[in-house]
Design a protein around this motif. Structure first.
Motif, PDB file in Angstrom:
ATOM      1  N   GLY A 286       0.961  -1.124  -0.107  1.00 51.55           N
ATOM      2  CA  GLY A 286      -0.075   0.045   0.020  1.00 51.55           C
ATOM      3  C   GLY A 286       0.906   1.291   0.031  1.00 51.55           C
ATOM      4  O   GLY A 286       0.556   2.028  -0.760  1.00 51.55           O
ATOM      5  N   TYR A 597      -2.470  -6.140  -4.403  1.00 48.44           N
ATOM      6  CA  TYR A 597      -3.349  -5.448  -3.419  1.00 48.44           C
ATOM      7  C   TYR A 597      -4.705  -5.961  -3.204  1.00 48.44           C
ATOM      8  O   TYR A 597      -4.947  -6.025  -2.067  1.00 48.44           O
ATOM      9  CB  TYR A 597      -3.294  -3.980  -3.705  1.00 48.44           C
ATOM     10  CG  TYR A 597      -4.192  -3.141  -2.452  1.00 48.44           C
ATOM     11  CD1 TYR A 597      -3.266  -2.878  -1.462  1.00 48.44           C
ATOM     12  CD2 TYR A 597      -5.253  -2.650  -2.726  1.00 48.44           C
ATOM     13  CE1 TYR A 597      -3.792  -2.277  -0.301  1.00 48.44           C
ATOM     14  CE2 TYR A 597      -5.942  -1.839  -1.678  1.00 48.44           C
ATOM     15  CZ  TYR A 597      -5.083  -1.569  -0.306  1.00 48.44           C
ATOM     16  OH  TYR A 597      -5.529  -0.921   0.715  1.00 48.44           O
ATOM     17  N   SER A 620      -3.712   0.911   4.727  1.00 47.21           N
ATOM     18  CA  SER A 620      -3.428   1.558   3.584  1.00 47.21           C
ATOM     19  C   SER A 620      -4.471   1.826   2.266  1.00 47.21           C
ATOM     20  O   SER A 620      -3.980   2.663   1.528  1.00 47.21           O
ATOM     21  CB  SER A 620      -2.160   0.875   2.758  1.00 47.21           C
ATOM     22  OG  SER A 620      -2.763  -0.531   2.485  1.00 47.21           O
TER      23      SER A 620
END
Length: 918
Positions: A286, A597, A620
């Motif tokens: 992140g 992610y 994040s």
């Protein structure tokens, strides 16, 4: 006892203090020498007035530095930084004392045989460098050569590890030239040290600091190759250290290097065979993605205190006329023009922004006027987004800057404009826009029902053709995406709704050779255009974001030169394109990074990587959302919903604490659509999660539309009830937030809903909650009278008198005295209203049987009421009654009451001390 006081004690030796200092400094007793070394700062202060005595002390220090006992040398070195600071302040008297006497000691201790002495010397050196007390010549001629010798390939292992550690720590404190020319070559050698993995690990752990110290050019030329070596080191600890500092390294590089080199390198770390490396890489994923961000492109900026705030960028000149824009104030919603809430004031950061603000304010006034006059043509309602034509006109206007609405008389080309300055000029399509509007008006006249802002397909394609040459610009891609959505809507939804006629083939430059019929779109088709535009990712945020969607350009030539025809073909192959939002392409960050992610919410990751990987993902997520921009929110929407429903309350708690920041990033429309349902779920969650939204309740509510905000009036009372009644800080936080929230609602809403919560909190079992609640009550009263709601204020006063003045418990009557005192201090209401409705009840407390109540009455009268100018005026009819009451309290049988009725203390926190003394 100060060492100098010890030296001044007269003894049988009849020695002077300076002679006695010399005697004890070279005593055979180690303890005596340690005491002298520890008290050197006091010695310097007492002997710095006389130059001869000062030089004698310096000689003693030099001889102490050669003491054979390591503990003495360590004590001496710990005193060097404060002595150096003292000498800097006394530099006019002794300008070269530190450089001639003390600096050589620091340098010599870097190579001391004792490890403890060396550590003390290294710490002292870092402090001196941090305080900027070391001359540049000493750094280059004395310090750096020593460190280079200690870190040489043939140096002792222990010395080498210490030297590379001090090199990495001091790099951020030296000039870029010194680091690059003297230390960087040795650092690069140490990164490849095959003998000691500890040396390579220190280099890897501090790699980001070195990159930041030398800058982008040296980083990309010399350090990035070494970073690749460290990331592929055979020792997993090296690769883990590289993953942990990846963000700092990425921050120093150019966008091209970040995208083309560092991104594939990070993918290799995130796929490492070692679980610890993968864990560190996912934790840094992140933050690494956030290095691709440019908050200004989303109309945001980060304040000095680290909070995210809204700043209308210069490209907002071409914003949607349905959404009023103003560079001086930013309304929390598109319909805020008609609301009564106060706007958030935004101060320009520079004089150039002030110039732009003056220009854009005039433009905004013109756009607002047009949008209000043609609200039925552009928007279904003031709070909704624009229709297809509004989006198309605005997207095109964002690139041209040449429409009639965006032209300002007297605006020269030399006026600074961030949008035009940082981007290549886009095609002038003002003529096409005028043609679009003309054709739209013509079709409106021929339709059987009202149809506004609907255009023919061939005219939309002409605008697309004009943008084709600039398709490599991500801003243009966003415009093409909006127009293509309108094109599909006109193609598939308008057939059969209105009479159709043939039109000539258009778009020779469009390789798919689409042949469409020119249609007269009905009102139903026009609404479908609005739905498609609102569903398209480019229109999910404000129009200002569409003109600034991309932060970095991809180095991949295929992505850069993707043509309009290819883009439209992909859009049609995936029709409707929003069936799977994750399949959408975005140009902000490399797609593999985003895919990794998004996979952090996969339960398999928790088993193979880290049990708390979802928490890191949630932590994040606001940074990733800021990087992608609101136009790419569809990429994160499913992930955010998954995290919001995670079984671990720590994950939900993390999201709850940051949901207000995410609302700033997404804007009011996406917040209302996607965040409000999750926010409502957090309101009913565990207290550990609810506290997250409660601490920033005001920050979140102020971003909502006024209508949506009113819905929470019914739910605020739920915060009074907690899972654990002992959690009084929860209710305390609620009272603090309500004081801020008062400004978001009108007096009637405050009276109907928030008043009940405030009175409930005033009866809390915990005194801290009650006292902050009394301040809330005063703020509510101030709200009524500030908004001329005197009738509501009077009703509230009567309720306070009944509830507190006539309360059967003494704490309630004491609270009434406190509330009256706070009302006078804050000047919440006119004085005539106070003396008529509150003063009689307040003075009647003088006969209260409980001394605690009379004490607070005495303090209210003596410290606040009688100090106001109104009560000091001669002939005041209420002054006599107040003075009679205070005289009665001065003769009260309780000592505390009489004391506070007689003496006015300057600070309330001294009350208890004075009482104890009595």
């Amino acid at each position: 006892m100060r060492i100098t006081a010890f030296l001044d004690i007269p003894g049988q030796d009849n020695l002077t203090p300076l002679a006695r200092l010399e005697k004890y400094a070279f005593s055979d007793n180690v303890f005596n020498r340690q005491i002298i070394a520890r008290g050197l700062l006091d010695v310097f202060r007492d002997f710095s007035t006389n130059e001869e005595d000062f030089l004698t002390v310096m000689e003693i220090v030099v001889r102490l530095s050669e003491d054979a006992e390591p503990t003495v040398r360590t004590e001496l070195m710990e005193q060097i930084p404060p002595i150096a600071i003292f000498l800097q302040e006394s530099r006019p008297k002794f300008p070269t004392a530190f450089f001639e006497y003390l600096m050589p000691i620091v340098v010599r201790y870097l190579t001391d045989v004792n490890n403890q002495v060396r550590k003390a010397g290294q710490e002292a050196l870092l402090i001196l460098l941090e305080q900027d007390l070391v001359a540049q010549s000493d750094i280059e001629n004395k310090v750096c050569p020593i460190l280079l010798d200690l870190s040489a390939p043939d140096s002792d292992d222990e010395y080498k590890v210490e030297a590379v550690n001090i090199i990495c720590k001091m790099a951020s404190m030296l000039s870029r030239t010194t680091v690059e020319h003297m230390l960087l070559p040795r650092f690069c050698e140490l990164c490849s040290d095959g003998k000691l993995f500890q040396v390579r690990k220190i280099c890897a752990a501090n790699f980001g600091d070195i990159c930041n110290a030398v800058g982008q050019e040296a980083t990309e030329r010399l350090l990035i190759p070494k970073f690749f070596e460290l990331c592929s080191d055979s020792v997993w600890g090296m690769r883990k250290a590289c993953a942990e500092c990846f963000m700092a390294v990425s921050y120093t590089t150019s966008p091209e290097v970040r995208r083309s080199k560092l991104s594939p390198l990070f993918i290799s770390l995130i796929s490492d065979t070692c679980r610890w490396v993968r864990q560190a890489a996912f934790q840094s994923l992140g933050p690494f993605i956030s290095t691709f961000a440019n908050p200004s492109s989303a109309g945001l900026y980060i304040r000095e205190d680290g909070t995210l705030s809204i700043r209308p960028p210069a490209q907002d000149v071409n914003s949607n006329p349905c959404q009023p824009s103003n560079n001086i104030t930013v309304m929390p919603s598109s319909a805020a023009l008609s609301s009564s809430e106060q706007p958030m004031e935004i101060k320009p950061e520079s004089s150039t922004e002030q110039t732009s603000a003056e220009v854009h304010t005039k433009l905004s006034e013109d756009l607002n006027k047009n949008s209000l006059e043609q609200s039925s043509d552009c928007c279904a309602s003031p709070g909704e987004d624009a229709s297809g034509l509004c989006q198309a006109d605005k997207a095109a206007a964002g690139g041209s800057g040449g429409t009639k609405e965006s032209s300002v008389p007297g605006l020269g080309s030399d006026v600074f404009n961030t949008f035009l300055y940082w981007r290549p000029p886009l095609p002038d399509i003002s003529h096409d826009l005028e043609l679009l509007q003309f054709k739209a008006d013509k079709h409106n006249d021929g339709c059987s029902g009202p149809c506004n802002n609907c255009v023919a397909s061939n005219e939309i394609k002409k605008v697309l053709e004009s943008l084709q040459e600039h398709i490599d610009d991500p801003d243009v891609q966003a415009q093409v995406q909006v127009l293509s959505a309108a094109l599909r809507a006109a193609q598939f939804d308008s057939v059969g709704d209105c009479d159709t006629k043939k039109m000539e083939e258009s778009g020779d430059n469009l390789q798919n050779k689409m042949i469409l019929d020119e249609t007269v779109v009905s009102d139903a088709a026009c609404k479908q255009v609005q739905r498609d535009i609102l569903s398209s990712p480019a229109s999910q945020g404000d129009i200002s974001d569409q003109s600034s969607t991309s932060v970095l350009k991809s180095t991949d030539s295929e992505e850069q030169h993707r043509g309009t025809s290819v883009f439209l073909r992909k859009e049609q192959e995936n029709n409707p394109p929003f069936e799977d939002d994750k399949s959408k392409l975005q140009d902000i960050i490399p797609q593999p990074l985003l895919d990794q992610y998004l996979s952090m919410t996969d339960p398999a990751r928790a088993q193979t990587v880290d049990t708390e990987i979802a928490k890191h993902c949630a932590y994040s997520l606001p940074g990733v959302a800021l990087t992608l921009g609101r136009q790419n929110w569809h990429c994160l929407k499913d992930t955010y919903e998954t995290l919001a429903s995670d079984v671990q309350w720590k994950v939900r708690r993390t999201l709850a604490f940051s949901i207000h920041e995410l609302a700033v990033i997404l804007g009011d429309q996406l917040t209302a659509a996607d965040l409000v349902p999750i926010f409502n779920g957090f309101l009913k969650d565990l207290d550990e999660v609810r506290i997250g939204v409660l601490k920033h309740l005001y920050d979140f509510l102020k971003l909502l539309h006024a209508d949506k905000r009113r819905e929470y009036l019914y739910q605020l009372q739920e915060f009074v009830v907690t899972d654990n009644s002992r959690n009084w800080r929860f209710r305390y936080e609620l009272a603090e937030q309500l004081i801020l929230i008062l400004e978001l609602y009108n007096p009637n809403d405050v009276y109907d809903y928030l008043r009940h919560i405030a009175l409930t909190l005033c009866s809390d079992k915990v005194a801290e909650v009650r006292w902050i609640s009394f301040k809330l009550v005063v703020a509510i009263l101030q709200k009524f009278y500030a908004n001329s709601a005197n009738a509501l204020g009077l009703n509230f006063i009567n309720e306070l008198v009944v509830r507190f003045r006539h309360c059967s418990k003494w704490v309630g009557r004491q609270a009434f005295a406190f509330i009256c005192q706070a009302v006078v201090e804050e000047e919440c209401m006119p004085v005539d209203q106070f003396v008529e409705h509150l003063l009689p009840s307040l003075l009647s407390l003088a006969s209260d049987p409980v001394p605690n109540v009379r004490v607070l009455l005495a303090k209210a009268l003596r410290q606040t009421l009688l100090e106001k100018a109104y009560f000091k005026s001669v002939g005041n009819p209420h002054l006599e009654a107040a003075e009679e009451t205070i005289l009665a309290l001065q003769s009260d049988r309780d000592q505390d009451v009489s004391f506070f009725a007689t003496i006015k203390l300057k600070q309330d926190n001294m009350d208890n001390i004075t009482i104890e003394k009595q």
